[in-house]
Design an enzyme around this catalytic site. Structure first.
Site, PDB file in Angstrom:
ATOM      1  N   LYS A   1       2.209  -3.479   6.414  1.00  0.00           N
ATOM      2  CA  LYS A   1       2.474  -3.635   4.977  1.00  0.00           C
ATOM      3  C   LYS A   1       3.973  -3.525   4.697  1.00  0.00           C
ATOM      4  O   LYS A   1       4.513  -4.261   3.865  1.00  0.00           O
ATOM      5  CB  LYS A   1       1.674  -2.604   4.170  1.00  0.00           C
TER       6      LYS A   1
ATOM      7  N   SER B  13       0.828  -1.204   0.000  1.00  0.00           N
ATOM      8  CA  SER B  13       0.000   0.000   0.000  1.00  0.00           C
ATOM      9  C   SER B  13       0.862   1.253   0.000  1.00  0.00           C
ATOM     10  O   SER B  13       1.978   1.250   0.545  1.00  0.00           O
ATOM     11  CB  SER B  13      -0.852  -0.010   1.277  1.00  0.00           C
TER      12      SER B  13
ATOM     13  N   TYR C 109      -1.325  -0.164  10.441  1.00  0.00           N
ATOM     14  CA  TYR C 109      -1.664  -0.782   9.155  1.00  0.00           C
ATOM     15  C   TYR C 109      -0.493  -0.636   8.169  1.00  0.00           C
ATOM     16  O   TYR C 109      -0.035  -1.621   7.577  1.00  0.00           O
ATOM     17  CB  TYR C 109      -2.931  -0.140   8.569  1.00  0.00           C
TER      18      TYR C 109
HETATM   19  C1  WQD Z   1      -9.054  10.250   0.611  1.00  0.00           C
HETATM   20  C2  WQD Z   1      -9.101  11.731   0.908  1.00  0.00           C
HETATM   21  C3  WQD Z   1      -9.644  12.268   3.195  1.00  0.00           C
HETATM   22  C4  WQD Z   1     -13.864  11.003   3.026  1.00  0.00           C
HETATM   23  C5  WQD Z   1      -6.614   5.268   2.878  1.00  0.00           C
HETATM   24  C6  WQD Z   1      -5.477   4.560   3.533  1.00  0.00           C
HETATM   25  C7  WQD Z   1      -4.621   3.926   2.491  1.00  0.00           C
HETATM   26  C8  WQD Z   1      -5.439   3.016   1.606  1.00  0.00           C
HETATM   27  C9  WQD Z   1      -6.572   3.757   1.014  1.00  0.00           C
HETATM   28  C10 WQD Z   1      -5.836   0.736   2.307  1.00  0.00           C
HETATM   29  C11 WQD Z   1      -8.453  12.092   2.254  1.00  0.00           C
HETATM   30  C12 WQD Z   1     -10.686  12.795   2.237  1.00  0.00           C
HETATM   31  C13 WQD Z   1     -12.536  11.246   2.749  1.00  0.00           C
HETATM   32  C14 WQD Z   1     -14.780  12.101   3.184  1.00  0.00           C
HETATM   33  C15 WQD Z   1     -12.949  13.608   2.770  1.00  0.00           C
HETATM   34  N1  WQD Z   1      -5.975   1.944   2.394  1.00  0.00           N
HETATM   35  N2  WQD Z   1     -12.081  12.529   2.617  1.00  0.00           N
HETATM   36  N3  WQD Z   1     -14.263  13.354   3.037  1.00  0.00           N
HETATM   37  O1  WQD Z   1      -6.894   8.220   3.569  1.00  0.00           O
HETATM   38  O2  WQD Z   1      -6.018   8.640   1.221  1.00  0.00           O
HETATM   39  O3  WQD Z   1      -6.087   6.348   2.111  1.00  0.00           O
HETATM   40  O4  WQD Z   1      -7.330   4.382   2.048  1.00  0.00           O
HETATM   41  O5  WQD Z   1      -5.379  -0.132   1.797  1.00  0.00           O
HETATM   42  O6  WQD Z   1      -3.642   3.225   3.113  1.00  0.00           O
HETATM   43  O7  WQD Z   1      -4.722   5.480   4.293  1.00  0.00           O
HETATM   44  O8  WQD Z   1      -8.182   7.415   1.517  1.00  0.00           O
HETATM   45  O9  WQD Z   1     -10.490   7.468   0.716  1.00  0.00           O
HETATM   46  O10 WQD Z   1     -10.068   7.612   3.215  1.00  0.00           O
HETATM   47  O11 WQD Z   1      -9.489   9.540   1.768  1.00  0.00           O
HETATM   48  O12 WQD Z   1     -12.540  14.782   2.677  1.00  0.00           O
HETATM   49  O13 WQD Z   1     -15.979  11.947   3.436  1.00  0.00           O
HETATM   50  O14 WQD Z   1     -10.470  12.106   1.040  1.00  0.00           O
HETATM   51  O15 WQD Z   1      -9.411  13.185   4.235  1.00  0.00           O
HETATM   52  O16 WQD Z   1      -7.801  13.310   2.090  1.00  0.00           O
HETATM   53  P1  WQD Z   1      -6.745   7.775   2.177  1.00  0.00           P
HETATM   54  P2  WQD Z   1      -9.637   7.943   1.833  1.00  0.00           P
END
Ligand code: WQD
Length: 326
Positions: free
Chosen positions: A145, A117, A141
């Site tokens: 990985k 990841s 997490y």
């Molecule tokens: C994306 C962006 C949020 C929801 C995570 C893990 C990563 C991988 C994928 C697993 C961020 C913003 C989100 C909302 C928002 N996981 N957001 N409003 O955090 O980049 O990655 O998932 O294998 O390891 O860290 O993904 O989709 O949660 O968020 O503003 O309602 O969207 O703050 O900037 P992230 P995400």
């Protein structure tokens, strides 16, 4: 000759099974169904319900199905939960991998593809993250990985197992409505949920040092990601001794605000987002350099953000028929 796909009943795993089948590869799914869904596994693909911590069952499965390669996706993947339950995450993701690698090396399996990841990078302070960017994970997490990559690489070097660790960036979309992600833990489904509830989608912070103040990520269509697995699996098979670490992204940064605008355009909701405080631990920008896989294996993504959102929305409506009516 067949490929064992651990976690093959999960969202990404089921897409890998599908892409492998389309490429004419034989697969067997190994999944404990803790979050996987039996219906995602095609009828003609054998499903073994078992844990990656069960070495005996793994050994039997590898022998019975004459497995020559493994794609290992079975893992716990909730960043927040990993902070609360680090021992559980290390047990499942690291010990589970160690047990699997023991079975794999004992059975003299030739190739091993590990699902890693972008979380291994933590908060990179570069525009484009290359595979050489230092890994400083921010959550248990991400640590599991990174430790997993170490286990995989060290095993490859010691035994000749051909290995690859694929660092997924932000995965979205679906290759068909039934295969869509049913969890609501990432941006796109979280925005769908708000919209279909009649609420405003949320932006977690708009004071980041990015062009529009919202976080920037590299979104990749799950069908492209699945294709990358096929490319890598075949490369390992044809070149034993490989030891690859590859980013799987598009190399294109998209902000949260841009994503929400696209969701509004695709779904026709047109509901302005609400800005809430930052979510702790979110890096401002994480975008892949996708050059290495393009140069070394000739792979690159085909789909754009609109394709991801359109296919994810079809999947959302499939799994939430009440949303289609409202
Ligand atoms: C994306 C962006 C949020 C929801 C995570 C893990 C990563 C991988 C994928 C697993 C961020 C913003 C989100 C909302 C928002 N996981 N957001 N409003 O955090 O980049 O990655 O998932 O294998 O390891 O860290 O993904 O989709 O949660 O968020 O503003 O309602 O969207 O703050 O900037 P992230 P995400």
């Amino acid at each position: 000759m067949s490929w064992l796909i651990t976690g093959g009943a999960g969202y990404i795993g089921a897409h890998v099974v599908r892409a492998m089948a389309e490429a004419g590869e034989r697969t067997v799914v190994y999944d404990d169904l803790s979050s996987g869904v039996r219906e995602r596994v095609p009828q003609e693909v054998p499903l073994v319900v078992g844990s990656v911590l069960d070495g005996e069952r793994l050994a039997r499965t590898l022998a019975e199905h004459e497995v020559t390669g493994v794609v290992h996706l079975a893992a716990k993947k909730q960043v927040g939960e990993s902070v609360e339950r680090p021992l559980h995450y290390f047990h499942q993701n690291v010990e589970g991998l160690r047990v699997l690698l023991e079975a794999v090396t004992a059975a003299e399996v030739a190739s091993f593809v590990f699902s890693s990841s972008a979380a291994v990078y933590g908060m990179p302070d570069v525009d484009l993250v290359t595979e050489e960017t230092p890994c400083l994970p921010l959550s248990p997490y991400g640590e599991t990985k990174l430790a997993g990559e170490w286990l995989v690489r060290a095993t490859g070097r010691a035994t000749g197992l051909a290995t690859a660790s694929l660092r997924y960036f932000n995965v979205a979309g679906a290759a068909g409505p039934a295969l869509a992600d049913t969890s609501v833990s990432n941006l796109v489904p979280m925005v769908f949920e708000k919209l279909t509830e009649g609420a405003s989608p949320r932006i977690f912070g708009d004071d980041y040092p990015t062009p529009d103040g919202t976080c920037v990520r590299d979104y990749i269509h799950v069908a492209d990601l699945a294709e990358a697995h096929v490319t890598v699996a075949r490369a390992l098979r044809s070149a034993p001794g490989h030891d690859l670490t590859l980013n799987i992204g598009r190399g294109e940064g998209v902000s949260v605000r841009e994503m929400i605008d696209q969701v509004n355009a695709v779904t026709g909701y047109d509901r302005p987002p609400t800005v809430t405080p930052r979510r702790p631990g979110d890096p401002a920008r994480v975008v892949a350099s996708a050059d290495r896989i393009a140069t070394e294996l000739g792979w690159q993504a085909k789909y754009d953000v609109e394709d991801m959102i359109t296919s994810a929305w079809e999947g959302w409506l499939h799994h939430h028929p009440e949303a289609a009516r409202s």
